[in-house]
Motif scaffolding. Sequence first.
Motif, PDB file in Angstrom:
ATOM      1  N   PRO A  22      16.726  -3.571  -6.298  1.00 59.03           N
ATOM      2  CA  PRO A  22      16.514  -2.315  -7.231  1.00 59.03           C
ATOM      3  C   PRO A  22      15.940  -2.700  -8.314  1.00 59.03           C
ATOM      4  O   PRO A  22      16.570  -3.811  -9.084  1.00 59.03           O
ATOM      5  CB  PRO A  22      17.710  -1.784  -7.212  1.00 59.03           C
ATOM      6  CG  PRO A  22      18.600  -2.252  -5.917  1.00 59.03           C
ATOM      7  CD  PRO A  22      18.332  -3.734  -5.703  1.00 59.03           C
ATOM      8  N   ILE A  23      14.894  -1.882  -8.972  1.00 60.59           N
ATOM      9  CA  ILE A  23      14.343  -2.335 -10.367  1.00 60.59           C
ATOM     10  C   ILE A  23      15.575  -1.978 -11.254  1.00 60.59           C
ATOM     11  O   ILE A  23      16.164  -1.026 -10.898  1.00 60.59           O
ATOM     12  CB  ILE A  23      13.183  -1.320 -10.329  1.00 60.59           C
ATOM     13  CG1 ILE A  23      12.205  -2.119 -11.730  1.00 60.59           C
ATOM     14  CG2 ILE A  23      13.075  -0.101 -10.217  1.00 60.59           C
ATOM     15  CD1 ILE A  23      10.976  -1.578 -11.697  1.00 60.59           C
ATOM     16  N   ARG A  24      15.485  -2.507 -12.461  1.00 59.54           N
ATOM     17  CA  ARG A  24      16.415  -2.268 -13.235  1.00 59.54           C
ATOM     18  C   ARG A  24      15.825  -2.178 -14.814  1.00 59.54           C
ATOM     19  O   ARG A  24      14.662  -2.638 -14.880  1.00 59.54           O
ATOM     20  CB  ARG A  24      17.415  -3.468 -13.300  1.00 59.54           C
ATOM     21  CG  ARG A  24      18.104  -3.540 -12.166  1.00 59.54           C
ATOM     22  CD  ARG A  24      19.176  -4.836 -12.262  1.00 59.54           C
ATOM     23  NE  ARG A  24      18.614  -5.957 -12.308  1.00 59.54           N
ATOM     24  CZ  ARG A  24      18.864  -7.212 -11.721  1.00 59.54           C
ATOM     25  NH1 ARG A  24      19.737  -7.034 -10.755  1.00 59.54           N
ATOM     26  NH2 ARG A  24      18.360  -8.272 -12.131  1.00 59.54           N
ATOM     27  N   GLU A  61      10.645   5.227 -18.757  1.00 61.33           N
ATOM     28  CA  GLU A  61      10.635   6.602 -17.897  1.00 61.33           C
ATOM     29  C   GLU A  61      10.403   6.406 -16.456  1.00 61.33           C
ATOM     30  O   GLU A  61      10.668   7.213 -15.733  1.00 61.33           O
ATOM     31  CB  GLU A  61       9.260   7.321 -18.576  1.00 61.33           C
ATOM     32  CG  GLU A  61       9.623   8.018 -19.854  1.00 61.33           C
ATOM     33  CD  GLU A  61       8.155   8.401 -20.819  1.00 61.33           C
ATOM     34  OE1 GLU A  61       8.408   8.945 -21.629  1.00 61.33           O
ATOM     35  OE2 GLU A  61       7.297   7.801 -20.096  1.00 61.33           O
ATOM     36  N   MET A  62       9.577   5.422 -16.209  1.00 62.84           N
ATOM     37  CA  MET A  62       9.440   5.029 -14.836  1.00 62.84           C
ATOM     38  C   MET A  62      10.440   4.599 -13.934  1.00 62.84           C
ATOM     39  O   MET A  62      10.731   5.277 -12.911  1.00 62.84           O
ATOM     40  CB  MET A  62       8.265   3.980 -14.616  1.00 62.84           C
ATOM     41  CG  MET A  62       8.096   3.580 -13.235  1.00 62.84           C
ATOM     42  SD  MET A  62       7.148   1.978 -12.914  1.00 62.84           S
ATOM     43  CE  MET A  62       8.360   0.652 -13.504  1.00 62.84           C
ATOM     44  N   VAL A  63      11.512   3.662 -14.422  1.00 62.65           N
ATOM     45  CA  VAL A  63      12.787   3.508 -13.860  1.00 62.65           C
ATOM     46  C   VAL A  63      13.480   4.658 -13.904  1.00 62.65           C
ATOM     47  O   VAL A  63      14.301   4.707 -13.018  1.00 62.65           O
ATOM     48  CB  VAL A  63      13.355   2.280 -14.563  1.00 62.65           C
ATOM     49  CG1 VAL A  63      14.617   1.788 -14.116  1.00 62.65           C
ATOM     50  CG2 VAL A  63      12.506   0.951 -14.562  1.00 62.65           C
ATOM     51  N   ARG A  64      13.605   5.388 -14.799  1.00 62.69           N
ATOM     52  CA  ARG A  64      14.370   6.393 -14.834  1.00 62.69           C
ATOM     53  C   ARG A  64      14.153   7.579 -13.507  1.00 62.69           C
ATOM     54  O   ARG A  64      14.966   8.105 -12.966  1.00 62.69           O
ATOM     55  CB  ARG A  64      14.378   7.504 -16.128  1.00 62.69           C
ATOM     56  CG  ARG A  64      15.444   8.570 -16.377  1.00 62.69           C
ATOM     57  CD  ARG A  64      15.409   9.199 -17.591  1.00 62.69           C
ATOM     58  NE  ARG A  64      15.348   8.633 -18.674  1.00 62.69           N
ATOM     59  CZ  ARG A  64      14.663   8.455 -19.547  1.00 62.69           C
ATOM     60  NH1 ARG A  64      13.213   9.124 -19.405  1.00 62.69           N
ATOM     61  NH2 ARG A  64      14.569   7.408 -20.676  1.00 62.69           N
ATOM     62  N   ALA A  65      12.842   7.774 -13.786  1.00 62.88           N
ATOM     63  CA  ALA A  65      12.347   8.729 -12.581  1.00 62.88           C
ATOM     64  C   ALA A  65      12.454   7.948 -11.085  1.00 62.88           C
ATOM     65  O   ALA A  65      12.874   8.808 -10.016  1.00 62.88           O
ATOM     66  CB  ALA A  65      10.929   9.051 -12.755  1.00 62.88           C
ATOM     67  N   LEU A  66      12.367   6.727 -10.971  1.00 63.94           N
ATOM     68  CA  LEU A  66      12.589   6.120  -9.667  1.00 63.94           C
ATOM     69  C   LEU A  66      13.987   6.204  -9.400  1.00 63.94           C
ATOM     70  O   LEU A  66      14.457   6.398  -8.126  1.00 63.94           O
ATOM     71  CB  LEU A  66      12.047   4.669  -9.770  1.00 63.94           C
ATOM     72  CG  LEU A  66      10.480   4.525  -9.675  1.00 63.94           C
ATOM     73  CD1 LEU A  66      10.117   3.032  -9.993  1.00 63.94           C
ATOM     74  CD2 LEU A  66       9.844   5.002  -8.497  1.00 63.94           C
ATOM     75  N   LEU A  76      12.732   4.605  -2.546  1.00 59.73           N
ATOM     76  CA  LEU A  76      13.622   3.403  -2.735  1.00 59.73           C
ATOM     77  C   LEU A  76      12.628   2.504  -3.640  1.00 59.73           C
ATOM     78  O   LEU A  76      11.455   2.076  -3.317  1.00 59.73           O
ATOM     79  CB  LEU A  76      13.880   2.651  -1.397  1.00 59.73           C
ATOM     80  CG  LEU A  76      14.480   3.666  -0.421  1.00 59.73           C
ATOM     81  CD1 LEU A  76      14.645   2.783   0.866  1.00 59.73           C
ATOM     82  CD2 LEU A  76      15.786   4.052  -1.060  1.00 59.73           C
ATOM     83  N   PRO A  77      13.126   2.203  -5.014  1.00 58.30           N
ATOM     84  CA  PRO A  77      12.341   1.490  -5.761  1.00 58.30           C
ATOM     85  C   PRO A  77      12.661  -0.236  -5.791  1.00 58.30           C
ATOM     86  O   PRO A  77      13.679  -0.334  -6.581  1.00 58.30           O
ATOM     87  CB  PRO A  77      12.410   1.915  -7.350  1.00 58.30           C
ATOM     88  CG  PRO A  77      13.810   2.658  -7.027  1.00 58.30           C
ATOM     89  CD  PRO A  77      14.084   2.922  -5.845  1.00 58.30           C
ATOM     90  N   LEU A  96       7.368  -2.977  -4.790  1.00 58.27           N
ATOM     91  CA  LEU A  96       7.054  -2.194  -3.674  1.00 58.27           C
ATOM     92  C   LEU A  96       8.219  -1.025  -3.858  1.00 58.27           C
ATOM     93  O   LEU A  96       9.500  -1.072  -4.087  1.00 58.27           O
ATOM     94  CB  LEU A  96       7.883  -3.153  -2.411  1.00 58.27           C
ATOM     95  CG  LEU A  96       7.567  -2.562  -0.975  1.00 58.27           C
ATOM     96  CD1 LEU A  96       7.220  -3.519   0.129  1.00 58.27           C
ATOM     97  CD2 LEU A  96       8.851  -1.501  -0.676  1.00 58.27           C
ATOM     98  N   THR A  97       7.608   0.162  -3.522  1.00 57.79           N
ATOM     99  CA  THR A  97       8.174   1.341  -3.298  1.00 57.79           C
ATOM    100  C   THR A  97       8.065   2.232  -2.497  1.00 57.79           C
ATOM    101  O   THR A  97       7.183   2.623  -2.050  1.00 57.79           O
ATOM    102  CB  THR A  97       7.684   2.438  -4.839  1.00 57.79           C
ATOM    103  OG1 THR A  97       7.859   1.325  -6.106  1.00 57.79           O
ATOM    104  CG2 THR A  97       8.577   3.507  -4.891  1.00 57.79           C
TER     105      THR A  97
END
Length: 210
Positions: A22-24, A61-66, A76-77, A96-97
């Motif tokens: 998972p992205i963090r 913002e990207m991570v929060r939305a993902l 699944l980010p 990969l998303t």
Amino acid sequence: MGEPGYDAWPVSLVCGDLILRPIRYRDHTEWASVRSRNVSWLSPWEATNPSPGGRLPTFREMVRALNAQARSLAGLPFVIEERRPLLKRPVIIGQLTVSTIVWGSAMNATLGYWVDKDVAGRGVAPTAVAMATDHCFNVLGLHRVEINIRPENVASLRVVEKLGFRFEGLRPKLLHINGQWADHRSYALTRDEVPDGLLKLWLEQRSEKK
């Protein structure tokens, strides 16, 4: 099969030295460094915002939305990492998303990815796609995975061709890419087409070519 349980997310997928996890938020510095090195490599295929004065989200913002999508299993980010012998921890080499997961009678998802130019041609992208596809089929219980690619993106087209994704047709002006509405070639794979798993099939194929 119904919607998956607790083991669907968060999850890390591992194949040899390759890791999808998972992205963090704390990935920002390293992620931005990789992106910065790959501006010319990635910019022709990058999503853009067609709204007047529109912008893409910041990393946070990207991570929060993902993460919000992941909590509801709408996406699944992952970041793609690689273990390297001389380093103490894996390094980020891509992203990969799995997105637009649709349940009910559809049971499908769309997959998108990018990798560092320095690892291109080493089988990283096909392996990551195969790992994520197997997770979608075998853990989430999805029926179909779709990948949409610009016709000019030769490197990405090679990924789906190597993995046996089926070409389903051209989708005119599907997404706003690099400042304009762009056509995409649509590829898909269903679970029953790879009953023994896509990763197993891909690794066997690579082994035969060595």
